[in-house]
Design a protein around this motif. Structure first.
Motif, PDB file in Angstrom:
ATOM      1  N   ASP A  84     -12.631 -10.784  -1.175  1.00  0.00           N
ATOM      2  CA  ASP A  84     -12.050 -10.176  -2.378  1.00  0.00           C
ATOM      3  C   ASP A  84     -13.073  -9.378  -3.171  1.00  0.00           C
ATOM      4  OD1 ASP A  84      -9.183 -11.338  -2.395  1.00  0.00           O
ATOM      5  OD2 ASP A  84     -10.443 -13.090  -2.102  1.00  0.00           O
ATOM      6  N   ASN A  85     -13.803  -8.524  -2.446  1.00  0.00           N
ATOM      7  CA  ASN A  85     -14.679  -7.553  -3.071  1.00  0.00           C
ATOM      8  C   ASN A  85     -14.208  -6.158  -2.665  1.00  0.00           C
ATOM      9  OD1 ASN A  85     -17.311  -8.610  -4.575  1.00  0.00           O
ATOM     10  ND2 ASN A  85     -16.822 -10.101  -2.964  1.00  0.00           N
ATOM     11  N   GLN A  86     -15.094  -5.188  -2.686  1.00  0.00           N
ATOM     12  CA  GLN A  86     -14.767  -3.818  -2.280  1.00  0.00           C
ATOM     13  C   GLN A  86     -15.770  -3.320  -1.243  1.00  0.00           C
ATOM     14  OE1 GLN A  86     -14.386  -1.376  -5.842  1.00  0.00           O
ATOM     15  NE2 GLN A  86     -13.483  -3.087  -6.961  1.00  0.00           N
ATOM     16  N   ILE A  87     -16.217  -4.220  -0.395  1.00  0.00           N
ATOM     17  CA  ILE A  87     -17.282  -3.908   0.560  1.00  0.00           C
ATOM     18  C   ILE A  87     -16.784  -2.916   1.609  1.00  0.00           C
ATOM     19  CG2 ILE A  87     -18.873  -4.859   2.267  1.00  0.00           C
ATOM     20  CD1 ILE A  87     -18.722  -7.506   0.696  1.00  0.00           C
ATOM     21  N   GLU A  88     -17.437  -1.769   1.676  1.00  0.00           N
ATOM     22  CA  GLU A  88     -17.117  -0.732   2.651  1.00  0.00           C
ATOM     23  C   GLU A  88     -18.210  -0.576   3.698  1.00  0.00           C
ATOM     24  OE1 GLU A  88     -15.380   3.006   1.106  1.00  0.00           O
ATOM     25  OE2 GLU A  88     -15.821   2.176  -0.875  1.00  0.00           O
ATOM     26  N   ILE A  89     -19.445  -0.897   3.322  1.00  0.00           N
ATOM     27  CA  ILE A  89     -20.588  -0.626   4.178  1.00  0.00           C
ATOM     28  C   ILE A  89     -21.456  -1.871   4.328  1.00  0.00           C
ATOM     29  CG2 ILE A  89     -22.688   0.761   4.448  1.00  0.00           C
ATOM     30  CD1 ILE A  89     -21.332   2.928   2.759  1.00  0.00           C
ATOM     31  N   VAL A  90     -21.835  -2.159   5.567  1.00  0.00           N
ATOM     32  CA  VAL A  90     -22.827  -3.190   5.855  1.00  0.00           C
ATOM     33  C   VAL A  90     -23.975  -2.483   6.569  1.00  0.00           C
ATOM     34  CG1 VAL A  90     -23.337  -5.341   7.044  1.00  0.00           C
ATOM     35  CG2 VAL A  90     -21.070  -4.978   6.042  1.00  0.00           C
ATOM     36  N   LEU A 106     -15.612 -12.513   4.905  1.00  0.00           N
ATOM     37  CA  LEU A 106     -15.527 -11.138   4.403  1.00  0.00           C
ATOM     38  C   LEU A 106     -14.070 -10.710   4.217  1.00  0.00           C
ATOM     39  CD1 LEU A 106     -18.323  -9.642   6.655  1.00  0.00           C
ATOM     40  CD2 LEU A 106     -18.309  -9.483   4.158  1.00  0.00           C
ATOM     41  N   SER A 107     -13.198 -11.640   3.988  1.00  0.00           N
ATOM     42  CA  SER A 107     -11.769 -11.359   3.842  1.00  0.00           C
ATOM     43  C   SER A 107     -11.502 -10.416   2.665  1.00  0.00           C
ATOM     44  CB  SER A 107     -10.985 -12.661   3.606  1.00  0.00           C
ATOM     45  OG  SER A 107     -11.308 -13.631   4.563  1.00  0.00           O
ATOM     46  N   ASN A 108     -10.446  -9.609   2.822  1.00  0.00           N
ATOM     47  CA  ASN A 108      -9.965  -8.773   1.720  1.00  0.00           C
ATOM     48  C   ASN A 108     -11.047  -7.843   1.177  1.00  0.00           C
ATOM     49  OD1 ASN A 108      -7.193  -9.899   1.464  1.00  0.00           O
ATOM     50  ND2 ASN A 108      -8.306 -11.763   0.915  1.00  0.00           N
ATOM     51  N   ASN A 109     -11.602  -7.034   2.086  1.00  0.00           N
ATOM     52  CA  ASN A 109     -12.540  -5.992   1.697  1.00  0.00           C
ATOM     53  C   ASN A 109     -12.074  -4.669   2.288  1.00  0.00           C
ATOM     54  OD1 ASN A 109     -15.051  -6.939   0.082  1.00  0.00           O
ATOM     55  ND2 ASN A 109     -14.737  -8.595   1.570  1.00  0.00           N
ATOM     56  N   TYR A 110     -12.971  -3.678   2.377  1.00  0.00           N
ATOM     57  CA  TYR A 110     -12.589  -2.342   2.830  1.00  0.00           C
ATOM     58  C   TYR A 110     -13.382  -1.894   4.066  1.00  0.00           C
ATOM     59  CZ  TYR A 110     -10.457  -2.123  -1.826  1.00  0.00           C
ATOM     60  OH  TYR A 110      -9.719  -2.375  -2.950  1.00  0.00           O
ATOM     61  N   LEU A 114     -17.349  -2.681  12.149  1.00  0.00           N
ATOM     62  CA  LEU A 114     -18.507  -3.572  12.117  1.00  0.00           C
ATOM     63  C   LEU A 114     -19.627  -2.837  12.845  1.00  0.00           C
ATOM     64  CD1 LEU A 114     -16.863  -7.007  13.033  1.00  0.00           C
ATOM     65  CD2 LEU A 114     -17.305  -6.051  10.760  1.00  0.00           C
ATOM     66  N   PRO A 115     -20.745  -2.585  12.184  1.00  0.00           N
ATOM     67  CA  PRO A 115     -21.819  -1.816  12.818  1.00  0.00           C
ATOM     68  C   PRO A 115     -22.342  -2.514  14.079  1.00  0.00           C
ATOM     69  CG  PRO A 115     -22.579  -2.846  10.786  1.00  0.00           C
ATOM     70  CD  PRO A 115     -21.094  -3.017  10.820  1.00  0.00           C
ATOM     71  N   ASN A 116     -22.988  -1.756  14.943  1.00  0.00           N
ATOM     72  CA  ASN A 116     -23.448  -2.296  16.220  1.00  0.00           C
ATOM     73  C   ASN A 116     -24.410  -3.470  16.065  1.00  0.00           C
ATOM     74  OD1 ASN A 116     -21.910  -0.560  17.728  1.00  0.00           O
ATOM     75  ND2 ASN A 116     -23.543   0.928  18.043  1.00  0.00           N
ATOM     76  N   ASP A 117     -25.196  -3.474  14.990  1.00  0.00           N
ATOM     77  CA  ASP A 117     -26.147  -4.572  14.790  1.00  0.00           C
ATOM     78  C   ASP A 117     -25.633  -5.598  13.783  1.00  0.00           C
ATOM     79  OD1 ASP A 117     -26.247  -3.067  12.516  1.00  0.00           O
ATOM     80  OD2 ASP A 117     -28.429  -2.908  12.426  1.00  0.00           O
ATOM     81  N   PHE A 118     -24.332  -5.614  13.583  1.00  0.00           N
ATOM     82  CA  PHE A 118     -23.734  -6.515  12.593  1.00  0.00           C
ATOM     83  C   PHE A 118     -24.133  -7.962  12.828  1.00  0.00           C
ATOM     84  CE2 PHE A 118     -20.252  -9.399  11.395  1.00  0.00           C
ATOM     85  CZ  PHE A 118     -20.094  -9.092  10.051  1.00  0.00           C
ATOM     86  N   SER A 119     -24.186  -8.383  14.080  1.00  0.00           N
ATOM     87  CA  SER A 119     -24.418  -9.797  14.390  1.00  0.00           C
ATOM     88  C   SER A 119     -25.892 -10.169  14.476  1.00  0.00           C
ATOM     89  CB  SER A 119     -23.742 -10.150  15.717  1.00  0.00           C
ATOM     90  OG  SER A 119     -24.291  -9.397  16.785  1.00  0.00           O
ATOM     91  N   PRO A 131     -10.413 -10.944   7.959  1.00  0.00           N
ATOM     92  CA  PRO A 131      -9.023 -10.479   7.877  1.00  0.00           C
ATOM     93  C   PRO A 131      -8.807  -9.571   6.680  1.00  0.00           C
ATOM     94  CG  PRO A 131      -9.179 -12.703   7.008  1.00  0.00           C
ATOM     95  CD  PRO A 131     -10.546 -12.360   7.555  1.00  0.00           C
ATOM     96  N   SER A 132      -7.712  -8.821   6.735  1.00  0.00           N
ATOM     97  CA  SER A 132      -7.309  -7.970   5.608  1.00  0.00           C
ATOM     98  C   SER A 132      -8.409  -6.996   5.209  1.00  0.00           C
ATOM     99  CB  SER A 132      -6.889  -8.830   4.411  1.00  0.00           C
ATOM    100  OG  SER A 132      -5.798  -9.654   4.728  1.00  0.00           O
ATOM    101  N   ASN A 133      -8.947  -6.303   6.232  1.00  0.00           N
ATOM    102  CA  ASN A 133      -9.848  -5.196   6.002  1.00  0.00           C
ATOM    103  C   ASN A 133      -9.203  -3.941   6.596  1.00  0.00           C
ATOM    104  OD1 ASN A 133     -12.959  -5.743   4.986  1.00  0.00           O
ATOM    105  ND2 ASN A 133     -11.944  -7.609   5.709  1.00  0.00           N
ATOM    106  N   ARG A 134      -9.997  -2.981   7.021  1.00  0.00           N
ATOM    107  CA  ARG A 134      -9.458  -1.733   7.576  1.00  0.00           C
ATOM    108  C   ARG A 134     -10.064  -1.417   8.946  1.00  0.00           C
ATOM    109  NH1 ARG A 134      -9.659   1.958   1.993  1.00  0.00           N
ATOM    110  NH2 ARG A 134      -8.232   0.636   0.776  1.00  0.00           N
ATOM    111  N   LEU A 135     -10.392  -2.442   9.692  1.00  0.00           N
ATOM    112  CA  LEU A 135     -11.001  -2.261  11.007  1.00  0.00           C
ATOM    113  C   LEU A 135     -10.031  -1.563  11.950  1.00  0.00           C
ATOM    114  CD1 LEU A 135     -12.649  -5.774  11.501  1.00  0.00           C
ATOM    115  CD2 LEU A 135     -13.703  -3.701  10.583  1.00  0.00           C
ATOM    116  N   THR A 136     -10.530  -0.576  12.694  1.00  0.00           N
ATOM    117  CA  THR A 136      -9.694   0.148  13.653  1.00  0.00           C
ATOM    118  C   THR A 136     -10.130  -0.064  15.097  1.00  0.00           C
ATOM    119  OG1 THR A 136     -11.066   2.139  13.416  1.00  0.00           O
ATOM    120  CG2 THR A 136      -9.151   1.944  11.967  1.00  0.00           C
ATOM    121  N   ALA A 137     -11.397  -0.427  15.305  1.00  0.00           N
ATOM    122  CA  ALA A 137     -11.913  -0.620  16.662  1.00  0.00           C
ATOM    123  C   ALA A 137     -12.954  -1.728  16.645  1.00  0.00           C
ATOM    124  CB  ALA A 137     -12.525   0.672  17.204  1.00  0.00           C
TER     125      ALA A 137
END
Length: 353
Positions: A84-90, A106-110, A114-119, A131-137
């Motif tokens: 429940d933030n407005q996170i768009e960029i990691v 990271l639920s309910n963000n924007y 997920l960047p290649n080095d996210f993990s 969940p409830s983000n805007r992931l497309t791929a």
């Protein structure tokens, strides 16, 4: 009990131990190593968080990006709540200090990806919720370092593309939530190597086709949800490849074309001891038009009647035709034989005269 959660008194002496600092407006509980910064409209992650922090609650703020310095030196952190933030960029290496983190929400963000080095740095993570983000791929590189992950929730996004083998590094994964996305098919390499997966939720997508080998490696699967998709037919071999002790399957809410083939597939599935269609009584027909809206269970015994009758008529017709051909051939043979016997022998008759 109240003494267990007594907030630390803020100390800002120049020689104070940094582990005793607590950001303004946040609450720090020394007995539980909990730092609560919930609902404070914070635009960035507070600085100078106690190094001993075990749980950090940043829910319901105005965070828009995560940076490498956001969680620097929080080596003890086990739970990080960012919903429940407005996170768009990691940004790259944002979680590099969190080698012992076990839960990330990271639920309910924007987030759109997920960047290649996210993990990277998240080798101990056991639960990831996005969940409830805007992931497309989703790509393999985004998850490759999460070898301890057991629960992954990617539901209620816009996922239409998953890279082949995107989950192949998650050998300990037990729960995978992909419901409420835009997937239109299930391909053979999606769930490769997930031998410990127990729950796979693909409901409420646009899935219209499933590769026969899609579930082959899921030897521990207990629940498979395919409800509310665009499936009209199934292949029996797709489910026969599920070599599990017991798997419950949910398939209601699909536009089934009720014909003899579909009846046979479900009949075969229910005859396999370890496969269970939980919602068979709730399946309805979308076609053919004369069966639209009918419950499958009410017509399944009739679906093969017409086909059986047609086959029977064709069989009888072919049989009669063959018999008739044999009879005619036999008659022609006898006629030809009689004709040959009745014909006079020319040379002998001439000599007698």
């Amino acid at each position: 009990m109240a003494a267990l959660f007594t907030p630390l008194v803020l100390i800002f002496a120049t020689n104070a131990n940094p582990s005793q600092f607590c950001p303004a407006s946040c609450l720090c509980y020394d007995s539980s190593n909990l730092v609560e910064c919930r609902g404070l409209e914070l635009p960035i992650v507070p600085h100078h968080l106690p190094h001993s922090t075990w749980m950090l609650d940043l829910r319901h703020n105005n965070l828009s990006r995560l940076e490498p310095a956001s969680f620097q030196a929080l080596w003890s952190l086990r739970i990080l709540l960012l919903s429940d933030n407005q996170i768009e960029i990691v940004l790259a290496r944002s979680f590099r200090s969190l080698g012992f983190l076990e839960r990330l929400d990271l639920s309910n963000n924007y987030l759109t990806s997920l960047p290649n080095d996210f993990s990277r740095g998240l080798g101990s993570l056991r639960e990831l919720r996005v969940p409830s983000n805007r992931l497309t791929a989703l790509s393999y590189e985004s998850l490759r370092h999460m070898e301890s992950l057991e629960k992954l929730d990617l539901s209620r996004n816009y996922l239409s593309s998953i890279e082949q083998g995107a989950f192949r590094g998650l050998s300990r994964l037990r729960h995978l939530h992909l419901q409420s996305n835009l997937l239109d098919s299930v391909r053979g390499g999606y769930f490769f190597m997930l031998q410990n997966l127990e729950l796979l939720d693909l409901s409420d997508n646009n899935v219209s086709s499933i590769a026969v080998e899609s579930f082959t490696s899921l030897h521990s699967l207990r629940l498979l949800s395919l409800s509310d998709n665009q499936l009209s037919h199934l292949k029996f071999k797709t489910f026969l490849n599920l070599q599990t002790p017991s798997t419950h399957i949910q398939v209601s809410g699909n536009p089934w074309i009720c014909d003899c083939d579909l009846q046979r597939v479900f009949g075969k599935i229910t005859s396999v001891r370890h496969l269970h269609i939980d919602d068979y009584d709730n399946l309805t027909c979308a076609g053919p038009p004369q069966l639209s809206g009918a419950a499958l269970i009410s017509v399944d015994n009739q679906l093969c009647v017409a086909e059986t009758a047609t086959v029977l008529v064709i069989t009888i017709t072919v049989l009669v035709t063959v018999i008739a051909a044999i009879v005619m051939a036999e008659r022609n043979r006898k006629k030809n034989q009689e004709k040959n016997w009745n014909e006079p022998d020319g040379p002998f008759e001439t000599q007698d005269k």
